[in-house]
Design an enzyme around this catalytic site. Structure first.
Site, short mmCIF file in Angstrom:
data_model
loop_
_atom_site.label_atom_id
_atom_site.label_comp_id
_atom_site.label_asym_id
_atom_site.label_seq_id
_atom_site.Cartn_x
_atom_site.Cartn_y
_atom_site.Cartn_z
N CYS A 121 -5.07 -3.52 1.87
CA CYS A 121 -5.36 -4.81 2.51
C CYS A 121 -5.22 -4.70 4.02
CB CYS A 121 -4.40 -5.89 2.02
SG CYS A 121 -4.48 -6.29 0.27
N ASP A 122 -5.93 -5.58 4.71
CA ASP A 122 -5.72 -5.72 6.14
C ASP A 122 -6.04 -7.15 6.54
OD1 ASP A 122 -5.29 -3.98 8.76
OD2 ASP A 122 -6.77 -5.53 9.20
#
Length: 204
Positions: free
Chosen positions: A73-74
């Site tokens: 994730c970012d």
């Protein structure tokens, strides 16, 4: 099948644990600045998804787990046409808060889910989630106290929803777990996209 979280974020880990998963944490070492520089014309969603995919792929290629689901994730905040991550220092965090106070921004999180079978990446699913965050207006004294905790420097957009920053968030429009860093509804769909039912991953 082992769940591997390709993130150092304690908030993401906490969300997954509260939702019934017990992931192994393996942090990637990708150069985020270089990756973003390579896609200057990409949309905010494309940028965060590119980073999420790079993190997940890096970890999937080096994991010792033969049978796993790797999650990357970012998150970044899209505010006034600018995509921002973690502030460099307290002065930058203060400036951001002065711009955000009383307004709203979009917390954009890219997600990547990789299915690893016999040590090889077999299937990939990617996507992003967007949640509108409506900010309060902390007093100067409140902002000084918040900056003094150091929390704003550790998170995208210089705020949290699940920590001390939650006092200064008026509300969200959309998935709140996405603001914390990982969208559970989107993650469930992406897991299905690589052939995994989320309930099969729940800890006993």
């Amino acid at each position: 099948m082992r769940v591997v979280l390709a993130s150092a974020s304690p908030a993401r880990l906490s969300v997954l644990r509260a939702a019934g998963l017990d992931p192994l944490v393996e942090v990637s070492d990708v150069d985020e600045d270089a990756l973003l520089a390579a896609v200057p014309d990409a949309t905010p969603a494309e940028k965060v998804t590119t980073l999420a995919g790079a993190k997940a792929t890096t970890v999937a290629r080096r994991t010792t787990e033969a049978d796993a689901v790797v999650i990357g994730c970012d998150s970044m905040l899209h505010h006034r046409g600018e995509l921002v991550g973690k502030p460099a220092d307290a002065d930058e965090a203060r400036a951001r808060w002065r711009e955000m106070a009383g307004g709203s921004g979009e917390l954009v999180t890219g997600h990547a889910v990789l299915r690893v079978v016999d040590g090889e990446i077999e299937r990939v699913a990617e996507g992003h989630a967007v949640t509108v965050v409506r900010f309060g207006e902390p007093t100067d004294a409140e902002l000084d106290a918040y900056l003094g905790t150091g929390e704003p420097m550790l998170v995208a957009g210089a705020f949290t929803l699940d920590g001390l920053g939650g006092w200064f968030v008026e509300g969200v429009d959309g998935d709140p777990s996405n603001v914390i860093g990982i969208s559970l509804p989107l993650l469930r769909r992406l897991l299905a996209g690589v052939g995994v039912t989320v309930t099969d991953l729940w800890s006993p």
